[in-house]
Enzyme design. Structure first.
Site, mmCIF file in Angstrom:
data_model
loop_
_atom_site.group_PDB
_atom_site.id
_atom_site.type_symbol
_atom_site.label_atom_id
_atom_site.label_comp_id
_atom_site.label_asym_id
_atom_site.label_seq_id
_atom_site.Cartn_x
_atom_site.Cartn_y
_atom_site.Cartn_z
ATOM 1 N N TYR A 102 0.671 -1.083 0.043
ATOM 2 C CA TYR A 102 0.169 -0.021 -0.007
ATOM 3 C C TYR A 102 0.779 1.115 -0.098
ATOM 4 O O TYR A 102 2.141 1.178 0.318
ATOM 5 C CB TYR A 102 -0.795 0.034 1.261
ATOM 6 C CG TYR A 102 -0.326 0.304 2.610
ATOM 7 C CD1 TYR A 102 0.474 -0.548 3.305
ATOM 8 C CD2 TYR A 102 -0.505 1.479 2.996
ATOM 9 C CE1 TYR A 102 1.207 -0.315 4.449
ATOM 10 C CE2 TYR A 102 0.190 1.800 4.327
ATOM 11 C CZ TYR A 102 1.014 1.188 4.942
ATOM 12 O OH TYR A 102 1.326 1.311 6.090
ATOM 13 N N LYS A 162 6.492 -1.857 2.068
ATOM 14 C CA LYS A 162 5.232 -1.386 2.540
ATOM 15 C C LYS A 162 4.121 -2.298 2.444
ATOM 16 O O LYS A 162 3.246 -2.178 1.667
ATOM 17 C CB LYS A 162 5.007 0.052 1.970
ATOM 18 C CG LYS A 162 4.313 1.241 2.712
ATOM 19 C CD LYS A 162 4.237 2.442 2.611
ATOM 20 C CE LYS A 162 3.203 3.330 3.155
ATOM 21 N NZ LYS A 162 3.323 3.530 4.593
ATOM 22 N N GLU A 176 13.093 2.378 13.784
ATOM 23 C CA GLU A 176 11.950 3.536 13.481
ATOM 24 C C GLU A 176 10.646 3.605 14.353
ATOM 25 O O GLU A 176 10.957 2.819 15.493
ATOM 26 C CB GLU A 176 11.518 3.301 11.896
ATOM 27 C CG GLU A 176 10.959 2.175 11.629
ATOM 28 C CD GLU A 176 10.493 1.869 10.266
ATOM 29 O OE1 GLU A 176 10.318 2.670 9.578
ATOM 30 O OE2 GLU A 176 10.151 0.677 9.842
ATOM 31 N N LEU A 212 11.250 1.263 6.864
ATOM 32 C CA LEU A 212 10.853 1.718 5.433
ATOM 33 C C LEU A 212 11.547 3.042 4.879
ATOM 34 O O LEU A 212 11.540 3.839 6.020
ATOM 35 C CB LEU A 212 9.149 2.228 5.763
ATOM 36 C CG LEU A 212 8.239 2.503 4.484
ATOM 37 C CD1 LEU A 212 8.019 1.115 3.751
ATOM 38 C CD2 LEU A 212 7.165 3.109 4.909
HETATM 39 C C1 LIG Z 1 6.761 2.123 9.474
HETATM 40 C C2 LIG Z 1 6.821 3.253 8.968
HETATM 41 N N1 LIG Z 1 8.148 3.791 8.825
HETATM 42 C C3 LIG Z 1 8.199 4.993 8.360
HETATM 43 C C4 LIG Z 1 7.058 5.737 7.693
HETATM 44 C C5 LIG Z 1 7.498 7.040 6.962
HETATM 45 O O1 LIG Z 1 7.032 6.854 5.603
HETATM 46 P P1 LIG Z 1 6.615 8.147 4.604
HETATM 47 O O2 LIG Z 1 7.625 9.121 4.903
HETATM 48 O O3 LIG Z 1 6.819 7.596 3.368
HETATM 49 O O4 LIG Z 1 5.146 8.293 4.946
HETATM 50 C C6 LIG Z 1 5.677 5.163 7.655
HETATM 51 C C7 LIG Z 1 4.587 5.580 7.159
HETATM 52 O O5 LIG Z 1 3.591 5.153 7.115
HETATM 53 C C8 LIG Z 1 5.705 3.878 8.401
HETATM 54 O O6 LIG Z 1 4.576 3.172 8.297
#
Ligand SMILES: Cc1ncc(COP(=O)(O)O)c(C=O)c1O
Length: 285
Positions: free
Chosen positions: A31, A146, A178, A202
């Site tokens: 997603y 993701k 994270e 991610l």
């Molecule tokens: C586990 C995780 N890490 C990092 C992020 C940050 O990603 P982005 O900046 O692309 O939203 C998200 C965003 O949903 C996330 O679910």
């Protein structure tokens, strides 16, 4: 309400999810969440690139080209009455019967759905920050995908919720990775530290933008692992994601960070990030 249903925009009532859809049965899907401000997407190219990269990593073929996918997403946004909000898009490996762990052959097309929700920008939280707890990172070893299988993420987020915190900062054997739904960084003596991309986090689209902001501001960034001790001794801590932008963390496990105030570097990054949004999407009120 209009939604994306495979290659079309349809009324929400027209969507039919089969009980044997692999997303529904196995969590076999990927997603993206893309933010829109003033009726324009922010970072659409990067989000669509990451969607196709997630698809590659699980050997899923999305029938649309990236351009077709972007056009579909733009069309949905334009047909909704949402100006500022989030588009959620997911692609599962489709419907295959009987249930079988093995991927079906390529004739089975993914099931693609998407919807837009109005969500105002939380300027107050971007200034004041959030409270967090630390939790062991119980997730799998392919966090760069993701994936819609988010049990690990939602379980740690729920732990945070039970302790009246808004986010969980995750660590593997004392190394901070994270957060449950965002990337995390610390500031120490003027340098920003954040976990390098790889299989343990991610690769955030928001992170790509704030890294650029840091470069333009001349702030040193070290993309290297840091420990729970470093987290606890940091001058500033912030997290970042599409929906929260660059957000300070004012409390970790009940202990205040920087006296509970947003730090100078976090503020600079958040302001620079806001300017990037305004360049792309117009003034934020
Ligand atoms: C586990 C995780 N890490 C990092 C992020 C940050 O990603 P982005 O900046 O692309 O939203 C998200 C965003 O949903 C996330 O679910």
């Amino acid at each position: 309400m209009k939604v994306i249903w495979n290659s079309q925009i349809v009324d929400r009532e027209e969507v039919k999810i089969d009980p044997e859809d692999r997303g529904y049965q196995f969590g076999d899907g990927i997603y993206e969440v893309v933010r829109a401000y003033n009726g324009h997407f922010f970072g659409l190219d990067e989000h669509v690139d990451r969607l196709y990269s997630s698809a590659d990593k699980i050997e899923m073929i999305i029938p649309q080209s990236k351009e077709e996918m972007k056009n579909l997403m733009i069309k949905l946004l334009n047909e909704s009455d949402v100006q500022t909000g989030n588009l959620y898009l997911q692609a599962t490996r489709g419907v295959a019967s009987p249930r079988n762990h093995v991927y079906p052959d390529m004739s089975v097309l993914p099931t693609i759905t998407g919807n837009v929700t109005a969500v105002p920008r939380n300027a107050q939280k971007i200034e004041n920050g959030i409270t967090t707890i630390t939790e062991p990172d119980i997730r799998w070893l392919k966090c760069d995908i993701k994936s819609i299988s988010l049990l690990g993420n939602i379980m740690v987020k729920h732990e945070a919720h039970k302790k009246n915190a808004e986010e969980a900062i995750l660590h593997r054997d004392g190394i901070v990775t994270e957060c449950s739904a965002s990337n995390v960084a610390i500031v120490k003596d003027g340098t920003i530290y954040t976990h390098p991309d790889g299989n343990l986090i991610l690769p955030g689209v928001t992170k790509i933008v704030w890294l650029k902001c840091a470069e333009e501001l001349g702030i040193e960034v070290k993309e290297e692992p840091f420990t729970l001790e470093q987290l606890q001794e940091a001058d500033e801590v912030f997290c970042s994601s599409t929906t929260i932008e660059v957000m300070p963390i004012h409390t970790i496990d009940g202990k205040k960070v920087n006296g509970g105030q947003r730090g100078k570097i976090t503020e600079q990054l958040a302001e620079a990030f806001k300017l990037k949004i305004e360049e792309a999407c117009g003034e934020l009120l």
